[in-house]
Write a protein that holds these residues in place. Structure first.
Motif, mmCIF file in Angstrom:
data_model
loop_
_atom_site.group_PDB
_atom_site.id
_atom_site.type_symbol
_atom_site.label_atom_id
_atom_site.label_comp_id
_atom_site.label_asym_id
_atom_site.label_seq_id
_atom_site.Cartn_x
_atom_site.Cartn_y
_atom_site.Cartn_z
ATOM 1 N N LEU A 179 0.828 -1.219 0.000
ATOM 2 C CA LEU A 179 0.000 0.000 0.000
ATOM 3 C C LEU A 179 0.860 1.265 0.000
ATOM 4 O O LEU A 179 1.976 1.267 0.517
ATOM 5 C CB LEU A 179 -0.917 0.001 1.229
ATOM 6 C CG LEU A 179 -1.854 -1.203 1.339
ATOM 7 C CD1 LEU A 179 -2.703 -1.106 2.595
ATOM 8 C CD2 LEU A 179 -2.741 -1.324 0.112
ATOM 9 N N LYS A 180 0.269 2.338 -0.560
ATOM 10 C CA LYS A 180 0.980 3.627 -0.599
ATOM 11 C C LYS A 180 1.061 4.191 0.820
ATOM 12 O O LYS A 180 0.209 3.906 1.657
ATOM 13 C CB LYS A 180 0.183 4.636 -1.448
ATOM 14 C CG LYS A 180 0.207 4.363 -2.931
ATOM 15 C CD LYS A 180 -0.355 5.548 -3.704
ATOM 16 C CE LYS A 180 -1.857 5.674 -3.566
ATOM 17 N NZ LYS A 180 -2.473 6.723 -4.381
ATOM 18 N N HIS A 182 1.278 7.655 1.246
ATOM 19 C CA HIS A 182 0.670 8.991 1.196
ATOM 20 C C HIS A 182 -0.496 8.985 0.204
ATOM 21 O O HIS A 182 -0.420 8.322 -0.827
ATOM 22 C CB HIS A 182 1.699 10.039 0.767
ATOM 23 C CG HIS A 182 2.737 10.282 1.816
ATOM 24 N ND1 HIS A 182 3.804 9.445 1.999
ATOM 25 C CD2 HIS A 182 2.828 11.246 2.758
ATOM 26 C CE1 HIS A 182 4.529 9.888 3.012
ATOM 27 N NE2 HIS A 182 3.966 10.981 3.497
ATOM 28 N N TYR A 183 -1.547 9.773 0.523
ATOM 29 C CA TYR A 183 -2.748 9.813 -0.328
ATOM 30 C C TYR A 183 -3.184 11.250 -0.545
ATOM 31 O O TYR A 183 -3.105 12.068 0.392
ATOM 32 C CB TYR A 183 -3.892 9.030 0.339
ATOM 33 C CG TYR A 183 -3.586 7.557 0.464
ATOM 34 C CD1 TYR A 183 -3.987 6.655 -0.510
ATOM 35 C CD2 TYR A 183 -2.846 7.069 1.542
ATOM 36 C CE1 TYR A 183 -3.679 5.302 -0.416
ATOM 37 C CE2 TYR A 183 -2.529 5.723 1.644
ATOM 38 C CZ TYR A 183 -2.942 4.843 0.659
ATOM 39 O OH TYR A 183 -2.621 3.515 0.755
ATOM 40 N N ASP A 187 -8.871 11.868 -1.912
ATOM 41 C CA ASP A 187 -9.069 10.437 -1.653
ATOM 42 C C ASP A 187 -9.350 10.190 -0.170
ATOM 43 O O ASP A 187 -10.186 9.360 0.193
ATOM 44 C CB ASP A 187 -7.828 9.633 -2.078
ATOM 45 C CG ASP A 187 -7.690 9.576 -3.596
ATOM 46 O OD1 ASP A 187 -8.648 10.005 -4.287
ATOM 47 O OD2 ASP A 187 -6.640 9.117 -4.082
ATOM 48 N N VAL A 188 -8.647 10.936 0.655
ATOM 49 C CA VAL A 188 -8.855 10.792 2.103
ATOM 50 C C VAL A 188 -10.285 11.202 2.452
ATOM 51 O O VAL A 188 -10.980 10.523 3.222
ATOM 52 C CB VAL A 188 -7.812 11.637 2.886
ATOM 53 C CG1 VAL A 188 -8.089 11.590 4.379
ATOM 54 C CG2 VAL A 188 -6.406 11.136 2.588
ATOM 55 N N ASN A 191 -12.780 8.523 1.599
ATOM 56 C CA ASN A 191 -12.834 7.435 2.587
ATOM 57 C C ASN A 191 -13.490 7.859 3.895
ATOM 58 O O ASN A 191 -14.270 7.099 4.473
ATOM 59 C CB ASN A 191 -11.426 6.873 2.847
ATOM 60 C CG ASN A 191 -11.091 5.789 1.852
ATOM 61 O OD1 ASN A 191 -11.076 6.038 0.649
ATOM 62 N ND2 ASN A 191 -10.875 4.575 2.333
ATOM 63 N N ASP A 216 -13.921 3.327 -1.828
ATOM 64 C CA ASP A 216 -12.616 3.310 -1.150
ATOM 65 C C ASP A 216 -11.518 3.759 -2.109
ATOM 66 O O ASP A 216 -11.507 3.364 -3.269
ATOM 67 C CB ASP A 216 -12.292 1.887 -0.676
ATOM 68 C CG ASP A 216 -10.841 1.762 -0.296
ATOM 69 O OD1 ASP A 216 -10.457 2.325 0.747
ATOM 70 O OD2 ASP A 216 -10.070 1.149 -1.063
ATOM 71 N N LYS A 217 -10.626 4.598 -1.622
ATOM 72 C CA LYS A 217 -9.505 5.042 -2.471
ATOM 73 C C LYS A 217 -8.165 4.698 -1.830
ATOM 74 O O LYS A 217 -7.132 5.211 -2.229
ATOM 75 C CB LYS A 217 -9.571 6.577 -2.660
ATOM 76 C CG LYS A 217 -10.840 7.071 -3.314
ATOM 77 C CD LYS A 217 -10.783 6.890 -4.803
ATOM 78 C CE LYS A 217 -12.006 7.515 -5.460
ATOM 79 N NZ LYS A 217 -12.190 7.098 -6.834
ATOM 80 N N ILE A 218 -8.206 3.894 -0.772
ATOM 81 C CA ILE A 218 -6.958 3.663 -0.037
ATOM 82 C C ILE A 218 -6.312 2.314 -0.337
ATOM 83 O O ILE A 218 -5.109 2.228 -0.543
ATOM 84 C CB ILE A 218 -7.193 3.859 1.482
ATOM 85 C CG1 ILE A 218 -7.365 5.360 1.752
ATOM 86 C CG2 ILE A 218 -6.049 3.290 2.319
ATOM 87 C CD1 ILE A 218 -7.508 5.742 3.191
ATOM 88 N N HIS A 219 -7.087 1.248 -0.370
ATOM 89 C CA HIS A 219 -6.402 -0.055 -0.450
ATOM 90 C C HIS A 219 -7.024 -1.070 -1.413
ATOM 91 O O HIS A 219 -6.331 -1.932 -1.945
ATOM 92 C CB HIS A 219 -6.347 -0.688 0.955
ATOM 93 C CG HIS A 219 -7.689 -1.117 1.437
ATOM 94 N ND1 HIS A 219 -8.044 -2.439 1.554
ATOM 95 C CD2 HIS A 219 -8.792 -0.399 1.798
ATOM 96 C CE1 HIS A 219 -9.300 -2.509 1.986
ATOM 97 N NE2 HIS A 219 -9.771 -1.297 2.143
ATOM 98 N N ASN A 222 -5.873 -1.641 -5.397
ATOM 99 C CA ASN A 222 -4.522 -2.210 -5.508
ATOM 100 C C ASN A 222 -4.504 -3.673 -5.122
ATOM 101 O O ASN A 222 -3.880 -4.505 -5.773
ATOM 102 C CB ASN A 222 -3.553 -1.460 -4.591
ATOM 103 C CG ASN A 222 -2.930 -0.301 -5.325
ATOM 104 O OD1 ASN A 222 -3.107 -0.164 -6.533
ATOM 105 N ND2 ASN A 222 -2.220 0.539 -4.599
#
Ligand SMILES: Nc1ncnc2c1ncn2[C@@H]1O[C@H](COP(=O)(O)OP(=O)(O)OP(=O)(O)O)[C@@H](O)[C@H]1O
Ligand SMILES: N[C@@H](CCO)C(=O)O
Length: 293
Positions: A179-180, A182-183, A187-188, A191, A216-219, A222
């Motif tokens: 996972l990245k 930084h976002y 995107d934060v 979420n 969701d834009k975090i995990h 991917n």
């Protein structure tokens, strides 16, 4: 003594490390005082678990029991596992929560479930699996200065989970590394707003809105790329009437929420399309870890 503990589905999409719920798919462990330590393992991944030199449950149980009593008593352990390993159904949290609870019970030391949750954190820093495994229901959990704060809501009986369990495991530790760190702010915000809406939907029992707000834009994307069939699982589940369709924990299982009257349609569409995957309709669990003396 027999102890049973539920599988859990963490994140619910955007609620990374925060939201989780318990499913009525339970591991069962029978423990008896004995002259020698013995271990029998049946069910999911039994052959693999038997081949390991160390048993995760027995290690945690023995540590905690010794801390509580100062003794190194011997026990026989019989495991009947229903939760598949490394599929995003909280198998490791189930082991941790059950082992700590069993140690307190065997040591006859009174405890509250709050204590189990906070001790479990020493073994796995994901309160989104540990909290529902302990309490059942839909749980919101926050980790602050090494302490878990949580709230639980009962899940109504008119809902079902349809889980799609692929035949390939995904290690949580490995998948977190991809996972990245930084976002972008937008995107934060996606979420945060989506997680808040899911929480409000469960607490107010207004589930229809879930169809529109789970993002969701975090995990997820991917992680889903590791198994691209999962994009189609989501598409079919939503098309057939699921209220939400998300990666379960770190995957590889996909979790779909539906009203009980829609569950069979979703189940059969998924079963027809993914013949190699294990598709199940599950009830939710509102009890969490449970002890029978
Ligand atoms: N029944 C069990 N008995 C002993 N060890 C287990 C058992 N279930 C899980 N484990 C341990 O937990 C590991 C799996 O943990 P991992 O966090 O990768 O998966 P998970 O908990 O199933 O998934 P997730 O955390 O995404 O829901 C296994 O490799 C094994 O070491
Ligand atoms: N929140 C954790 C759950 C692991 O099941 C993760 O997504 O890595």
């Amino acid at each position: 003594m027999v102890i049973t503990v539920p599988a859990t589905s963490a994140n619910l999409g955007p609620g990374f490390d925060t939201l989780g719920l318990a499913l009525n798919l339970r591991n069962e462990i029978e423990i008896k005082p004995s002259n020698i330590t013995s271990i029998e393992i049946y069910g999911e991944n039994a052959e693999y678990l038997r081949s390991l030199k160390r048993n995760f449950f027995v290690e945690i149980f023995s540590d905690i029991y010794k801390n509580l009593t100062g003794k190194e008593d011997k026990f026989s352990f019989k495991f009947n596992n229903k939760i598949p390993l490394s599929r995003g159904l909280g198998s490791s949290s189930a082991v941790i929560v059950a082992a700590i609870t069993a140690a307190y019970e065997m040591a006859q030391v009174p405890y509250k479930k709050d204590k189990i949750i906070n001790l479990a954190l020493n073994y796995e820093p994901h309160p989104d699996n540990i909290t529902p495994a302990t309490l059942g229901g839909f749980c919101v959990a926050k980790l602050k200065k090494n302490r878990v704060y949580f709230l639980k809501k009962f899940i109504p009986t008119n809902l079902r989970a349809i889980v799609v369990i692929p035949n390939k495991p995904v290690s949580t530790a490995k998948s977190r590394n991809s996972l990245k760190s930084h976002y972008p702010l937008k995107d934060v915000v996606t979420n945060i707003s989506s997680t808040a809406m899911i929480t409000a939907a469960f607490f107010s029992e207004k589930f229809d809105i879930l169809k529109y707000i789970v993002e969701d834009k975090i995990h997820q994307e991917n992680r889903m790329k590791l198994m691209p069939e999962l994009f189609r699982v989501r598409e079919i589940a939503l098309r057939e009437g699921a209220l939400m369709s998300t990666l379960s924990g770190s995957g590889s299982t996909f979790f779909n929420l539906a009203y009980k009257d829609d569950a069979y349609n979703i189940y059969s569409a998924l079963k027809d399309n993914f013949k190699d995957f294990n598709v199940k309709i599950l009830y939710f669990d509102n009890v969490g870890v449970k002890v029978y003396n």
